[in-house]
Design a protein around this motif. Structure first.
Motif, mmCIF file in Angstrom:
data_model
loop_
_atom_site.group_PDB
_atom_site.id
_atom_site.type_symbol
_atom_site.label_atom_id
_atom_site.label_comp_id
_atom_site.label_asym_id
_atom_site.label_seq_id
_atom_site.Cartn_x
_atom_site.Cartn_y
_atom_site.Cartn_z
ATOM 1 N N MET A 421 0.852 -1.194 0.000
ATOM 2 C CA MET A 421 0.000 0.000 0.000
ATOM 3 C C MET A 421 0.884 1.238 0.000
ATOM 4 O O MET A 421 1.854 1.312 0.758
ATOM 5 C CB MET A 421 -0.909 0.010 1.226
ATOM 6 C CG MET A 421 -1.897 -1.146 1.237
ATOM 7 S SD MET A 421 -2.911 -1.155 2.723
ATOM 8 C CE MET A 421 -4.010 -2.546 2.372
ATOM 9 N N THR A 422 0.531 2.192 -0.844
ATOM 10 C CA THR A 422 1.350 3.390 -1.018
ATOM 11 C C THR A 422 0.484 4.643 -0.969
ATOM 12 O O THR A 422 -0.587 4.678 -1.574
ATOM 13 C CB THR A 422 2.061 3.338 -2.388
ATOM 14 O OG1 THR A 422 2.882 2.185 -2.412
ATOM 15 C CG2 THR A 422 2.920 4.565 -2.614
ATOM 16 N N LEU A 423 0.941 5.657 -0.241
ATOM 17 C CA LEU A 423 0.245 6.946 -0.206
ATOM 18 C C LEU A 423 1.249 8.080 -0.378
ATOM 19 O O LEU A 423 2.251 8.139 0.334
ATOM 20 C CB LEU A 423 -0.468 7.137 1.144
ATOM 21 C CG LEU A 423 -1.644 6.219 1.447
ATOM 22 C CD1 LEU A 423 -2.165 6.492 2.860
ATOM 23 C CD2 LEU A 423 -2.756 6.404 0.423
ATOM 24 N N GLY A 424 0.985 8.961 -1.340
ATOM 25 C CA GLY A 424 1.839 10.135 -1.550
ATOM 26 C C GLY A 424 0.984 11.393 -1.544
ATOM 27 O O GLY A 424 -0.059 11.447 -2.191
ATOM 28 N N GLY A 425 1.412 12.409 -0.843
ATOM 29 C CA GLY A 425 0.594 13.614 -0.695
ATOM 30 C C GLY A 425 0.830 14.641 -1.789
ATOM 31 O O GLY A 425 1.904 14.699 -2.395
#
Lengths: 569, 131
Positions: A421-425
């Motif tokens: 799982m990956t999250l970039g703002g």
């Protein structure tokens, strides 16, 4: 010499829209593009396999280092696509030595609309009123209600796939059916909804990619790498959609290889008369004339043209009696995020190549105030099963491999790994007068035109937000049940420009003393001059901006034609 | 190089590194592409031969297959004398081999079931893993 009804400078995201709208409303339009024409059957490379290109996508490092040292910072600039990016040697710009700026761009018919990220999000009323409520910069002269019909209009033409969520901070649009979430993403959605009691909503990315046939363009066939072009015209770009529409009217003259030196100005009438260009191929200096000029060359290039068009009436740059032109340069702050591994869901995998990720709508300063900084950020990212099966998630040099070698190793590489799982703002940037561009009179480009000198840096609000994005990405992945959560390496953001959302150097406003454009994207100083690329932005919000640029362009074009009919232009 | 690549990814029912011409691709990268690892690899190959002569009295390519496997196993095993010298070399060659193989037509289509550059035509999210 022929005088066109309108001239549009730049054929990217907004220039294509201006050309379409103005020709469809009956005007004879000259579309000037500084770069070459493209031939989709030759230039698009989305259906090349790694083994079809010499370095399997890695590119010739020496060649890239020499010719694209800045452009290669963009994830989309690689062996398959570098011909859509400018050669840095031919397109110089300068910055103070201690304040680098990453100016990432293309110069060809279609501009950056060929390689763009295709994410489209509406602004909300909250975004348009933020400056006024907080006393930052100047108020927007336009509200959500003014632009809403134009969002509808643009979305209906370009085709946007997405899911309706009823969120106040990113209003729903005219959506084609959404793409599916993966099993990992569905799980993230549910965990986040529960953990933050509905305040943090993960939805499928809203993107200008067709999930069904639409207005003569084919539905996406999910080959994957959209940044290389699309021969089936399934994502929106100038060459895929607005340019054919403009050409179908029979009223468009497209002139590639036309590098604008300055605008022609008539002091008797205080109007622009057209543009002086240099032909990029023949090097001939030529002039073209039109009754109305639309600058759509992108924020920095449009501002550069105006600053290079200074005359005795406007010594600080054409249409710059306010002195604001070139100031308030903004971008979006990105590069902060986290990645984690999720153990579970072993019995499912994602299949196919979805050219789209997820979106977590902004939650900071929406319902509750963040004590540290103003505005907020959204997350983009996704969840896929790791492993090589299917061959799309290719090994990268330096990737992690199972131990050993030989037959067992070969088999081990074919095993599916856990979910990742990956999250970039993507965070909002506040307008600041110190972030600006001027003209460097001592440096010229390949055509002898003085280049931009850009002075920009992130300020306290962006840096605090960046740091919070890192923390909240990790916090959210942990709330989803991830282990081995790794916050991305860079503790501070890369230089401005990395968001490729530069905007704001000819802002709108009701007061001609503090703004360049009025509420119709028309310059306060010169009534037949319009700017509809990202220059007009008064604040940046955190949404990907192209949809808003397109909506304002269509609105301005409509205004121009109404004014011309009334004889007011 | 060709031998080491094939030892890392051997021919089975599907193509190995040799059939996928992996070592030629690595040569190309070293000659024209990424320049930085070239010396590391040349030096690593020299060390491999020196160690092979010491242990087996032959250059690595002339050693018996079992001896070759033995030496490569030592290099790839943490804590061994050979790994102290050759671990980074082996990691680099392995990474280049895997990349070269998985971006070759043989590696992509035969081994990984790659549907070709135009894909499978649809996207329907997640599905049960086939047993």
């Amino acid at each position: 010499m022929k005088t066109y009804d309108a001239m549009v400078i730049g054929s990217g995201m907004t220039g294509g829209w201006a050309a379409k709208e103005l020709t469809e409303k009956g005007l004879e339009v000259l579309l000037l593009e500084g770069g070459r024409d493209i031939d989709p059957s030759v230039d698009y490379s989305e259906h090349l396999a790694p083994y079809d290109v010499k370095f399997r996508g890695l590119g010739n490092k020496k060649f890239m280092d020499e010719n694209y040292p800045i452009q290669k910072e963009c994830y989309a600039c690689n062996e398959y696509t570098h011909h859509f990016f400018v050669n840095d040697k031919e397109h110089p710009y300068t910055t103070p030595p201690d304040r680098p700026f990453l100016y990432l761009r293309g110069r060809q018919v279609g501009g950056r609309s060929i390689m763009w990220g295709r994410q489209v999000y509406r602004w909300s009323e909250q975004d348009f009123t933020a400056n006024e409520r907080e006393g930052i910069a100047t108020p927007w002269p336009v509200g959500y209600k003014d632009i809403e019909p134009w969002y509808n209009y643009v979305e209906e033409f370009i085709g946007v796939s997405g899911a309706r969520e009823g969120l106040e901070q990113v209003p729903d649009g005219q959506f084609l059916p959404p793409m599916q979430l993966t099993a990992g993403e569905q799980l993230m959605r549910e965990k986040l909804l529960t953990h933050w009691r509905g305040e943090r909503v993960l939805t499928i990315g809203r993107c200008a990619i067709l999930t069904q046939n639409h207005r003569g363009r084919a539905a996406c066939h999910y080959c994957g790498p959209c940044e290389r072009g699309c021969i089936t015209r399934s994502y929106f770009s100038t060459p895929n959609a607005t340019l054919p529409a403009a050409q179908a009217t029979g009223k468009l003259t497209l002139r590639p290889n036309s590098v604008v030196r300055w605008l022609l100005y008539d002091p008797k009438t205080n109007r622009v008369a057209g543009a002086a260009i240099v032909d990029a191929v023949t090097r001939a200096d030529l002039e073209f004339r039109a009754k109305v000029v639309f600058l759509c060359a992108s924020t920095i290039e449009s501002t550069r043209v105006l600053l290079n068009s200074a005359n005795s009436r406007y010594p600080n740059g054409l249409a710059n009696s306010s002195g604001v032109l070139g100031h308030y340069l903004m971008d979006h702050v990105n590069g902060a995020g986290a990645t984690g591994i999720y153990e579970g869901l072993e019995n499912v995998r994602d299949i196919g190549r979805r050219p789209n990720g997820i979106y977590i709508a902004r939650f900071q300063n929406v319902r509750t105030k963040n004590p540290k900084y103003l505005r907020g950020y959204a997350f983009q990212g996704g969840s896929t099963r790791t492993g090589l099966l299917g061959g799309f998630h290719l090994a990268s040099l330096g990737g992690h491999h199972p131990p050993g070698f030989g037959v067992q190793f070969k088999e081990a590489m074919k095993q599916l790994g856990p979910w990742q799982m990956t999250l970039g703002g993507v965070g909002e940037c506040l307008p600041s007068i110190e972030n600006r561009m001027e003209i460097n009179k001592h440096v010229v480009d390949k055509w002898g035109i003085p280049v931009p000198h850009i002075t920009a840096s992130w300020h306290e609000n962006e840096l605090l937000m960046y740091s919070d994005i890192r923390n909240s990405a990790a916090e959210m992945l942990e709330a989803c049940g991830c282990r081995n959560v790794t916050v991305w390496r860079d503790a501070t953001p890369k230089p401005p420009g990395i968001g490729i959302h530069e905007m704001g150097t000819a802002r709108m406003g009701n007061d001609p003393k503090t703004s360049v454009l009025n509420r119709w994207n028309q310059t306060h100083d010169i009534k037949n001059l319009f700017i509809t690329d990202g220059s007009f932005m008064v604040s940046s919000a955190c949404q990907n901006p192209s949809l808003t640029y397109m909506a304002f362009t269509a609105r301005a074009a409509n205004y121009v034609v109404e004014q011309m009919r009334r004889g007011d232009l | 190089m060709d031998l080491i690549c094939e030892m890392i990814i051997p021919q089975t029912r599907t193509a190995g590194a040799r059939a996928a011409k992996v070592s030629q691709f690595i040569d190309l990268l070293l000659a024209e592409g990424e320049l930085q690892p070239r010396m590391e690899i040349v030096a690593g190959l020299r060390c491999l031969d020196e160690r092979s002569r010491k242990l087996f009295g032959q250059d690595f390519v002339r050693a018996k297959p079992t001896q070759q496997v033995d030496l490569l196993t030592r290099i790839s095993s943490a804590g061994s004398f050979e790994a102290a010298v050759g671990r980074l070399f082996f990691r680099r060659v392995k990474s280049l081999t895997v990349f070269g193989y998985h971006t070759s037509r043989e590696g992509l289509t035969e081994e990984l079931g790659y549907a070709g550059p135009s894909g499978i035509g649809t996207y329907e999210g997640s599905a049960p893993v086939a047993k």
